[in-house]
Design a protein around this motif. Structure first.
Motif, short mmCIF file in Angstrom:
data_model
loop_
_atom_site.label_atom_id
_atom_site.label_comp_id
_atom_site.label_asym_id
_atom_site.label_seq_id
_atom_site.Cartn_x
_atom_site.Cartn_y
_atom_site.Cartn_z
N ARG A 1 29.58 65.40 29.78
CA ARG A 1 28.82 66.61 29.38
C ARG A 1 27.32 66.25 28.98
N HIS A 2 27.10 65.30 28.28
CA HIS A 2 25.77 64.83 27.52
C HIS A 2 24.98 63.96 28.70
N LYS A 3 25.46 63.27 29.70
CA LYS A 3 24.74 62.54 30.72
C LYS A 3 23.63 63.32 31.16
N PRO A 4 22.46 62.80 30.86
CA PRO A 4 21.10 63.25 31.45
C PRO A 4 21.16 63.20 32.90
N ALA A 5 20.60 64.37 33.78
CA ALA A 5 20.65 64.29 35.18
C ALA A 5 19.97 63.21 35.74
N ASP A 6 18.61 62.68 34.95
CA ASP A 6 17.96 61.66 35.71
C ASP A 6 18.35 60.47 35.56
N LEU A 7 19.40 60.07 34.80
CA LEU A 7 19.92 58.79 34.66
C LEU A 7 21.33 58.63 36.08
N THR A 8 20.57 57.92 37.09
CA THR A 8 21.35 57.73 38.39
C THR A 8 21.01 56.29 38.76
N ASP A 9 21.88 56.17 39.80
CA ASP A 9 21.81 54.83 40.24
C ASP A 9 20.57 54.98 41.22
N ALA A 10 19.50 53.97 41.18
CA ALA A 10 18.23 54.17 42.04
C ALA A 10 17.47 52.94 42.10
N CYS A 11 16.58 52.90 42.98
CA CYS A 11 15.48 51.93 42.84
C CYS A 11 14.07 52.66 42.97
N TRP A 12 13.19 51.67 42.89
CA TRP A 12 11.75 52.18 42.80
C TRP A 12 11.08 51.30 43.84
N THR A 13 10.17 52.20 44.75
CA THR A 13 9.18 51.50 45.52
C THR A 13 8.27 50.49 45.09
N PRO A 14 7.83 49.67 45.77
CA PRO A 14 6.90 48.58 45.30
C PRO A 14 5.61 49.11 45.16
N GLU A 15 5.06 50.07 45.83
CA GLU A 15 3.98 50.63 45.91
C GLU A 15 3.38 51.33 44.76
N THR A 16 2.16 51.41 44.34
CA THR A 16 1.52 52.33 43.22
C THR A 16 1.11 53.45 43.66
N PRO A 17 1.42 54.74 42.99
CA PRO A 17 2.37 54.72 42.17
C PRO A 17 3.79 54.63 42.71
N GLN A 18 4.79 54.15 41.74
CA GLN A 18 5.84 53.91 42.42
C GLN A 18 6.74 55.10 42.49
N ARG A 19 7.68 55.31 43.52
CA ARG A 19 8.55 56.52 43.85
C ARG A 19 9.93 56.11 43.48
N LYS A 20 10.62 56.65 42.78
CA LYS A 20 12.31 56.81 42.56
C LYS A 20 12.94 57.25 43.73
N ILE A 21 13.96 56.38 44.18
CA ILE A 21 14.80 56.80 45.16
C ILE A 21 16.20 56.73 44.56
N SER A 22 16.72 57.94 44.13
CA SER A 22 17.88 58.02 43.76
C SER A 22 19.17 58.03 44.84
N GLN A 23 19.73 57.05 44.84
CA GLN A 23 21.00 57.18 45.68
C GLN A 23 22.10 56.30 45.05
N ALA A 24 23.26 56.45 45.61
CA ALA A 24 24.45 55.91 44.99
C ALA A 24 24.58 54.31 45.39
N LEU A 25 24.64 53.44 44.77
CA LEU A 25 24.45 52.00 45.06
C LEU A 25 25.89 51.50 45.03
N SER A 26 26.02 50.66 46.28
CA SER A 26 27.29 50.12 46.70
C SER A 26 27.26 48.77 46.93
N ALA A 27 28.44 47.98 47.36
CA ALA A 27 28.31 46.45 47.81
C ALA A 27 27.58 46.22 48.97
N ASP A 28 27.63 47.10 49.95
CA ASP A 28 26.90 46.95 51.24
C ASP A 28 25.43 47.40 51.14
N ASN A 29 24.90 47.84 50.02
CA ASN A 29 23.61 48.08 49.88
C ASN A 29 22.81 49.11 51.00
N PRO A 30 23.38 50.27 51.17
CA PRO A 30 22.87 50.90 52.37
C PRO A 30 21.69 51.72 51.81
#
Length: 138
Positions: A30-59
């Motif tokens: 119930r209290h989990k903030p929506a912005d806490l997700t599996d994600a990575c950030w792009t290396p460029e500036t400004p960075q862009r957050k990419i929210s996606q489920a992470l898994s062992a095969d790293n798709p």
């Protein structure tokens, strides 16, 4: 303080302050903030957050930006949890491999590993189950 630690703090504070009769699992969900997700950030500036489920095969896009590669232990059959410090050994058996060995190759394999090869189907030497190290919300 970063957005991540602020969100995590808000999550934990919300769970701790929740005096409802809900189960701990339900309070956590119930209290989990929506912005806490599996994600990575792009290396460029400004960075862009990419929210996606992470898994062992790293798709996906995160996997393309930050490829992950299997370690020799994983390729040899170690568990993905990588929680075996010292494996139990067993005599090399040709049935355990996806290739066919000639008699000379099998002899060489056994000579290279005279004490045996890792038996990844067994628990590690002196490995014990975790006790209270991780919360479970079943």
């Amino acid at each position: 303080m970063t957005v991540h630690s602020t969100s995590m703090d808000a999550w934990i504070t919300g769970v701790n302050a929740d005096t409802s009769g809900r189960s701990l699992r339900n309070k956590v969900l119930r209290h989990k903030p929506a912005d806490l997700t599996d994600a990575c950030w792009t290396p460029e500036t400004p960075q862009r957050k990419i929210s996606q489920a992470l898994s062992a095969d790293n798709p996906g896009e995160c996997g393309a930006l930050f490829p992950a590669f299997a370690t020799p232990r994983l390729v040899a059959g170690a568990p993905l949890a990588d929680n075996v410090v010292k494996c139990r050994l067993k005599h090399p058996d040709s049935k355990d491999y996806d290739v066919e060995f000639t008699p000379a190759e099998l002899t060489r394999l056994r000579n290279v590993f005279p004490d045996g090869v890792c038996d990844w189907s067994a628990t590690g030497v002196e490995q014990r189950p975790l006790r209270g190290a991780w919360l479970a919300f079943d």
